[in-house]
Enzyme design. Structure first.
Site, PDB file in Angstrom:
ATOM      1  N   GLU A 107     -13.781  17.322 -14.294  1.00 13.68           N
ATOM      2  CA  GLU A 107     -12.688  18.173 -13.801  1.00 13.68           C
ATOM      3  C   GLU A 107     -12.120  19.015 -14.945  1.00 13.68           C
ATOM      4  OE1 GLU A 107      -9.730  15.913 -11.660  1.00 13.68           O
ATOM      5  OE2 GLU A 107     -11.244  14.635 -10.729  1.00 13.68           O
ATOM      6  N   GLU A 138      -9.313   6.984 -10.789  1.00 11.82           N
ATOM      7  CA  GLU A 138      -8.013   6.769 -11.444  1.00 11.82           C
ATOM      8  C   GLU A 138      -7.411   5.381 -11.207  1.00 11.82           C
ATOM      9  OE1 GLU A 138      -5.527  10.023 -10.195  1.00 11.82           O
ATOM     10  OE2 GLU A 138      -6.893  11.517 -10.992  1.00 11.82           O
ATOM     11  N   ASN A 149     -14.366   7.442 -12.011  1.00 12.51           N
ATOM     12  CA  ASN A 149     -13.824   8.710 -12.507  1.00 12.51           C
ATOM     13  C   ASN A 149     -12.361   8.528 -12.903  1.00 12.51           C
ATOM     14  OD1 ASN A 149     -14.297  11.649 -12.729  1.00 12.51           O
ATOM     15  ND2 ASN A 149     -12.741  11.827 -11.125  1.00 12.51           N
ATOM     16  N   ASP A 192     -10.492  21.322 -17.449  1.00 16.04           N
ATOM     17  CA  ASP A 192      -9.642  22.510 -17.621  1.00 16.04           C
ATOM     18  C   ASP A 192      -8.817  22.312 -18.888  1.00 16.04           C
ATOM     19  OD1 ASP A 192      -7.777  20.672 -16.600  1.00 16.04           O
ATOM     20  OD2 ASP A 192      -7.457  21.773 -14.742  1.00 16.04           O
TER      21      ASP A 192
HETATM   22  O1  G3I Z   1      -2.944  22.817   2.092  1.00  8.18           O
HETATM   23  C1  G3I Z   1      -1.575  22.427   2.044  1.00  8.18           C
HETATM   24  C2  G3I Z   1      -0.697  23.538   2.608  1.00  8.18           C
HETATM   25  O2  G3I Z   1      -1.017  23.741   3.960  1.00  8.18           O
HETATM   26  C3  G3I Z   1       0.745  23.158   2.431  1.00  8.18           C
HETATM   27  O3  G3I Z   1       1.549  24.204   2.837  1.00  8.18           O
HETATM   28  C4  G3I Z   1       1.049  22.826   0.994  1.00  8.18           C
HETATM   29  C5  G3I Z   1       2.459  22.338   0.798  1.00  8.18           C
HETATM   30  O4  G3I Z   1       2.632  21.551  -0.352  1.00  8.18           O
HETATM   31  O5  G3I Z   1       0.182  21.794   0.548  1.00  8.18           O
HETATM   32  C6  G3I Z   1      -1.197  22.153   0.633  1.00  8.18           C
HETATM   33  O6  G3I Z   1      -1.959  21.059   0.164  1.00  8.18           O
HETATM   34  C7  G3I Z   1      -1.982  20.881  -1.226  1.00  8.18           C
HETATM   35  C8  G3I Z   1      -3.437  20.809  -1.664  1.00  8.18           C
HETATM   36  O7  G3I Z   1      -3.513  20.523  -3.045  1.00  8.18           O
HETATM   37  C9  G3I Z   1      -4.199  22.088  -1.381  1.00  8.18           C
HETATM   38  O8  G3I Z   1      -3.676  23.117  -2.156  1.00  8.18           O
HETATM   39  C10 G3I Z   1      -1.285  19.586  -1.570  1.00  8.18           C
HETATM   40  O9  G3I Z   1       0.099  19.700  -1.309  1.00  8.18           O
HETATM   41  C11 G3I Z   1      -1.479  19.261  -3.025  1.00  8.18           C
HETATM   42  O10 G3I Z   1      -0.948  17.968  -3.278  1.00  8.18           O
HETATM   43  C12 G3I Z   1      -2.943  19.268  -3.372  1.00  8.18           C
HETATM   44  O11 G3I Z   1      -3.056  19.090  -4.761  1.00  8.18           O
HETATM   45  C13 G3I Z   1      -4.320  18.624  -5.190  1.00  8.18           C
HETATM   46  C14 G3I Z   1      -4.107  17.370  -6.026  1.00  8.18           C
HETATM   47  O12 G3I Z   1      -5.361  16.934  -6.519  1.00  8.18           O
HETATM   48  C15 G3I Z   1      -3.495  16.236  -5.227  1.00  8.18           C
HETATM   49  O13 G3I Z   1      -3.476  15.071  -5.928  1.00  8.18           O
HETATM   50  C16 G3I Z   1      -4.967  19.696  -6.027  1.00  8.18           C
HETATM   51  O14 G3I Z   1      -5.318  20.813  -5.181  1.00  8.18           O
HETATM   52  C17 G3I Z   1      -6.236  19.159  -6.674  1.00  8.18           C
HETATM   53  O15 G3I Z   1      -6.710  20.099  -7.618  1.00  8.18           O
HETATM   54  C18 G3I Z   1      -5.926  17.880  -7.397  1.00  8.18           C
HETATM   55  O16 G3I Z   1      -7.121  17.371  -7.920  1.00  8.18           O
HETATM   56  C19 G3I Z   1      -6.982  16.193  -8.688  1.00  8.18           C
HETATM   57  C20 G3I Z   1      -8.258  15.413  -8.534  1.00  8.18           C
HETATM   58  O17 G3I Z   1      -8.504  15.154  -7.181  1.00  8.18           O
HETATM   59  C21 G3I Z   1      -8.206  14.111  -9.319  1.00  8.18           C
HETATM   60  N1  G3I Z   1      -7.869  14.349 -10.675  1.00  8.18           N
HETATM   61  C22 G3I Z   1      -6.673  15.135 -10.912  1.00  8.18           C
HETATM   62  C23 G3I Z   1      -6.780  16.460 -10.179  1.00  8.18           C
HETATM   63  C24 G3I Z   1      -5.611  17.326 -10.517  1.00  8.18           C
HETATM   64  O18 G3I Z   1      -4.403  16.748 -10.039  1.00  8.18           O
END
Ligand code: G3I
Length: 476
Positions: free
Chosen positions: A273, A165, A207, A275
């Site tokens: 990715e 990105e 990516n 969806d």
């Molecule tokens: O695990 C913690 C948890 O302990 C805590 O209580 C909670 C509170 O907010 O956060 C949890 O972590 C989260 C994590 O996902 C696991 O669920 C993070 O806040 C959250 O920011 C994180 O989001 C991820 C996101 O990237 C961050 O940018 C998504 O799961 C993930 O699917 C997403 O993936 C990205 C790709 O890497 C790049 N392209 C876009 C895609 C979608 O945004």
């Protein structure tokens, strides 16, 4: 334990050999395809030598058996949804934590799967210590991170998202402003060089998202960077298209064009990715369009969906995945499986993907006949596999008018490799400059309106060489 991925060609050969050895029947005589339909996403994708993957949240593998059962059954490529990112792997500078990433690699191996690494360098999900760094210190920290992480997982990663990105949304075509970008425009190529040195056998990908529509400035900007990298020998092997779609950002009608144009630069392309928010047949149709676009491009090596069930998605409320929250297969699943099993890659056309309106804000959309600037003539040729037998295979070439003006004729070269021979053709008028080259012209009227397509077919006696013929198209 699931078998590791086998190429479609190898699979076809082994199926033929096994049945022939058993003396059951002669496939060629019976006129049967040598490859059975896959009943899972990974086996269906393997028919055309592609993988089918999913993002995995490692914590769910041990806590949720519905999740791990579906994941192991349906996929042969996995990406860590968060566990290999910078904040997870280097929470404190110089202190690396690979426990969750290692668990994923080990689970994948146990289940005969490969792993995509995601992501070595990114403006987001940086550990706190890195977020406030700048200049040479940040550049060196980033390069050290790339080196350490790629070295740790060396030999275990099919492809790394080396940089994620790095381009801005909108019409600027500029790099995204970030602390990494402010270390100098060469930060991306520096990351790729560090990754290559650390793990020479992993494919190295750039990516990004919103790079699906060929006419968008961001797509063009990434394309120009990859072109430049290839010209200057920067080690890049692949481009990942995240492919997060919804009603405001539907699958574009020119998706195949985008994938093909990148592939023509000499890189693999992968849907990384995927969806698509929505439900029912509309969602199923859009999923089908993405799979069609990938299958129409020989260097589109695989598709990864960003999660298993809707409830596992980063945007669960949009129900964007292939399994519902209970783990049931959705219409979108059936559509994807059917498309993978069809063996057919089809270039997306206006209307071919039902919910794709012509982008009214884009005055240079070649699929929009109301746009100015018409009058260019060009065509594309796309090869699709047909039936396979122990001694021969069928192929189809789709010729498409990719210009903005109508064309009255076209010429397509089809080149096969020793010891292949083309032994039959249909829907075209062939000539034979030499034994390996067929020049195909239209049978009768060769008129094609802008965006329109036609196809011809042929049978190759392969002599054990399953390589796809190379095809091209010129106007006239
Ligand atoms: O695990 C913690 C948890 O302990 C805590 O209580 C909670 C509170 O907010 O956060 C949890 O972590 C989260 C994590 O996902 C696991 O669920 C993070 O806040 C959250 O920011 C994180 O989001 C991820 C996101 O990237 C961050 O940018 C998504 O799961 C993930 O699917 C997403 O993936 C990205 C790709 O890497 C790049 N392209 C876009 C895609 C979608 O945004």
């Amino acid at each position: 334990m699931k078998s590791p991925r086998m190429s479609g060609h190898a699979g076809a050969r082994r199926a033929v050999q096994a049945i022939a050895a058993a003396g059951v029947l002669t496939l060629a005589a019976a006129g049967l395809p040598a490859v059975a339909a896959g009943s899972t996403l990974d086996t269906a994708a393997a028919e055309s030598n592609r993988y089918f993957g999913t993002a995995i949240a490692v914590s769910r593998l041990s806590s949720d058996s519905t999740y791990s059962t579906i994941a192991a059954r349906e996929f042969n490529m996995v990406t860590a949804e968060n566990e290999m990112k910078m904040d997870a792997t280097e929470p404190n500078q110089g202190q690396f934590n690979y426990s969750s990433g290692d668990r994923l690699v080990s689970w994948a191996r146990q289940n005969g799967m490969q792993v995509r690494g995601h992501a070595l360098a990114w403006h987001s999900q940086q550990p706190g210590w890195m977020q406030n760094m700048s200049g040479t210190a940040l550049r060196n920290a980033m390069l050290n991170h790339v080196t350490q992480v790629a070295t740790h997982f060396k030999g275990q990663i099919y492809a790394w998202d080396v940089v994620n990105e790095a381009f801005a949304d909108g019409s600027s075509g500029a790099r995204r402003d970030s602390n990494l970008q402010r270390t100098g425009n060469d930060w991306i190529e520096a990351a790729f060089r560090a990754a290559r040195a650390a793990d020479p056998n992993a494919k190295l990908c750039y990516n990004d998202y919103n790079t699906d529509n060929w006419n968008h400035a961001k797509t063009q900007a990434v394309y120009n960077m990859v072109k430049d990298f290839k010209a200057r020998g920067v080690p890049i092997d692949c481009v990942g298209f995240q492919a997060h779609f919804n009603s405001g950002n539907p699958v574009p009608s020119n998706y195949h064009t985008t994938l093909q144009n990148f592939a023509d630069l000499g890189v693999d392309v992968q849907i990384t990715e995927l969806d698509i928010e929505g439900s029912g047949s509309s969602q199923a149709d859009q999923y089908k369009g993405v799979i069609q676009a990938c299958m129409a491009v020989s260097r589109c090596t695989g598709v990864t969906v960003w999660g298993v069930r809707d409830s596992d998605s980063w945007r669960a409320s949009g129900t964007p995945l292939l399994f519902d929250s209970y783990g049931n297969k959705k219409a979108a699943y059936t559509s994807v499986l059917g498309q993978l099993n069809s063996g057919q890659g089809v270039r997306a056309t206006p209307g071919g993907i039902s919910t794709d309106p012509t982008d009214p804000t884009d005055p240079t959309d070649p699929t929009d006949p109301t746009d100015p600037g018409q009058g260019t003539t060009s065509c594309s040729a796309t090869y699709s596999e047909g039936q396979k037998w122990n001694d021969r295979f069928n192929g189809t070439v789709t010729i498409r008018n990719t210009g903005t003006a109508a064309i009255s004729s076209w010429t397509s070269n089809v080149i096969v490799q020793y010891p292949q021979r083309i032994i039959a053709t249909w829907n075209g008028s062939p000539t034979w400059p030499d034994q390996y080259r067929m020049v195909m012209r239209p049978q009768g009227n060769g008129y094609l309106a802008p965006g329109a397509s036609t196809s011809f077919g042929f049978t190759v006696q392969h002599g054990g060489n399953w390589t796809w013929p190379s095809v091209n198209c010129t106007v006239g």
